[in-house]
Design an enzyme around this catalytic site. Structure first.
Site, PDB file in Angstrom:
ATOM      1  N   GLU A  35       0.831  -1.209   0.000  1.00  0.00           N
ATOM      2  CA  GLU A  35       0.000   0.000   0.000  1.00  0.00           C
ATOM      3  C   GLU A  35       0.867   1.262   0.000  1.00  0.00           C
ATOM      4  O   GLU A  35       0.511   2.272  -0.610  1.00  0.00           O
ATOM      5  CB  GLU A  35      -1.001   0.001   1.160  1.00  0.00           C
ATOM      6  CG  GLU A  35      -0.459  -0.327   2.538  1.00  0.00           C
ATOM      7  CD  GLU A  35      -0.419  -1.823   2.844  1.00  0.00           C
ATOM      8  OE1 GLU A  35       0.295  -2.551   2.119  1.00  0.00           O
ATOM      9  OE2 GLU A  35      -1.059  -2.263   3.824  1.00  0.00           O
ATOM     10  N   ARG A  87       9.505 -25.891  -5.479  1.00  0.00           N
ATOM     11  CA  ARG A  87      10.575 -25.561  -4.527  1.00  0.00           C
ATOM     12  C   ARG A  87      10.695 -24.061  -4.364  1.00  0.00           C
ATOM     13  O   ARG A  87      10.871 -23.555  -3.265  1.00  0.00           O
ATOM     14  CB  ARG A  87      11.917 -26.128  -5.008  1.00  0.00           C
ATOM     15  CG  ARG A  87      12.050 -27.610  -4.783  1.00  0.00           C
ATOM     16  CD  ARG A  87      13.453 -28.070  -5.108  1.00  0.00           C
ATOM     17  NE  ARG A  87      13.492 -29.522  -5.204  1.00  0.00           N
ATOM     18  CZ  ARG A  87      14.479 -30.200  -5.769  1.00  0.00           C
ATOM     19  NH1 ARG A  87      15.503 -29.555  -6.297  1.00  0.00           N
ATOM     20  NH2 ARG A  87      14.436 -31.509  -5.804  1.00  0.00           N
ATOM     21  N   LEU A 142      19.008 -30.770  -3.985  1.00  0.00           N
ATOM     22  CA  LEU A 142      17.847 -30.071  -3.414  1.00  0.00           C
ATOM     23  C   LEU A 142      17.996 -28.559  -3.400  1.00  0.00           C
ATOM     24  O   LEU A 142      17.457 -27.890  -2.526  1.00  0.00           O
ATOM     25  CB  LEU A 142      17.549 -30.575  -1.990  1.00  0.00           C
ATOM     26  CG  LEU A 142      17.213 -32.050  -1.845  1.00  0.00           C
ATOM     27  CD1 LEU A 142      17.084 -32.417  -0.360  1.00  0.00           C
ATOM     28  CD2 LEU A 142      15.923 -32.405  -2.568  1.00  0.00           C
TER      29      LEU A 142
HETATM   30 ZN   LIG Z   1       1.901  -2.712   6.261  1.00  0.00          ZN
END
Ligand SMILES: [Zn+2]
Length: 376
Positions: A53, A185, A205
């Site tokens: 925001e 992943r 991995l």
């Molecule tokens: Zn915030």
């Protein structure tokens, strides 16, 4: 041009933070003026960066006055790494806020929306809530249970086998399914395997693309009996992805110190009566380390234990187009006392493979066959 349309745009923005915002949620924000023009856009890029925001309001500037703010998650009211957002929204002169869902974080939980109402703004909630909840399912699960969201990925033949015999490696999935696994992943904070998989497959991995990732990636090896070889690939490259060995107090001190000297973290957990790692205890510890999500990549013993403990939120079962009718074939789940049911979410084809996605639940013995079916 309606609220739903703008909220979907905000959700799309939010999704751009995938893989980078943990332990924060993904959030998108859109500022729309009275004429219906989008005058500000923002998303939360990574933990520690500006909230969505704030980014959108900065772009809007004076045009935020009297405008509508679309937010995929309730704004914060507490001081985190950045100042609280609700007062910033009020100061910008926003007239109306359309929000997809409340923030389940105990520090927010409705206080952000209450702040906006108290400051004279019209507040609408619940717009596209299902999509917003799905987007932040890992964050929501972590904030409400204290444990990471667990996705279980398994690959098997049409007859439920993973290998011809124990200890043998079998590459079942095709290239498109492998790409899907790599994208999984990337979405998770950590990947988890049992020591048997390290012994059999010796996987690295790691996650790609590594450079784009803002959040450190963890590799977790569940190993109650310290059965892994210290030369395994998973213990290399600790700068790219930290490895955690989850074990019990039975681990000899010399093994623990050998691991620590390789920058591997040793996490000592409670043991079950059978001497295994208590997975509830392990996941609670991982949750308190701010790990929001874990992709469990097996093998059969760990997968079965996770399912039996009721810890799996989503399953992706990748089915390869072949049968492995060998008498010694290893089944995708180790034998266990609980039948597992699956609520279907999606069945898709990826190249030659089939991917079945669903939510598991325990069922009492025999009940798997009881739902009414058409004549078969
Ligand atoms: Zn915030």
């Amino acid at each position: 041009m309606d609220d739903r349309h703008f909220m979907r745009q905000a959700l799309k923005l939010a999704g751009m933070g995938v893989g980078n915002t943990s332990p924060n949620p993904m959030v998108g924000a859109l500022v729309v003026d009275a004429s219906g023009a989008v005058v500000g856009r923002g998303y939360h890029e990574r933990a520690g960066s500006d909230h969505a925001e704030v980014v959108a309001l900065r772009e809007a500037g004076d045009r935020a006055r009297g405008a509508t703010l679309y937010l995929t998650l309730e704004p914060c009211v507490h001081q985190g790494q950045t100042p609280p957002c609700a007062p910033v929204i009020a100061k910008a002169g926003i007239k109306r806020v359309v929000c997809a869902m409340e923030d389940p974080d105990p520090r927010v939980r409705g206080r952000g929306l209450a702040y906006l109402r108290e400051h004279g703004m019209e507040v609408v909630t619940g717009m596209e809530a299902d999509r917003a909840q799905h987007l932040n399912r890992m964050y929501i699960h972590h904030r409400t249970t204290g444990r990471p969201y667990v996705t279980l990925k398994m690959a098997q033949s049409l007859d439920g086998a993973v290998a011809v015999r124990p200890g043998e490696r079998r590459q079942l999935s095709g290239p498109r399914a492998m790409r899907f696994v790599r994208s999984l992943r990337y979405e998770h904070d950590a990947v988890m395997v049992g020591s048997g998989t390290v012994r059999t497959d010796d996987p690295r991995l790691t996650v790609r693309p590594y450079r784009r990732r803002a959040v450190s990636y963890r590799r977790i090896v569940v190993d109650a009996r310290c059965a892994v070889d210290l030369r395994a690939q998973v213990f290399k490259d600790q700068k790219r992805a930290q490895t955690i060995v989850a074990t019990t107090e039975q681990m000899p001190a010399e093994v623990a110190s050998a691991l620590t000297s390789r920058s591997v973290q040793v996490l000592s957990c409670r043991a079950t009566p059978q001497g295994r790692v208590d997975l509830v205890d392990l996941l609670t510890k991982l949750g308190s380390m701010n790990i929001l999500s874990v992709l469990c990549e097996g093998g059969p013993t760990l997968a079965a234990a996770m399912l039996e403990a009721g810890l799996v939120c989503t399953i992706h079962l990748i089915v390869a187009p072949l049968f492995i009718p060998d008498a010694d074939a290893v089944r995708v789940l180790a034998p266990g006392p609980v039948d597992i049911g699956l609520a279907w979410d999606k069945v898709a084809r990826l190249g030659e493979d089939l991917v079945i996605t669903g939510r598991p639940h325990a069922v009492s013995e025999g009940s798997l066959d009881t739902p009414a079916r058409d004549s078969e």
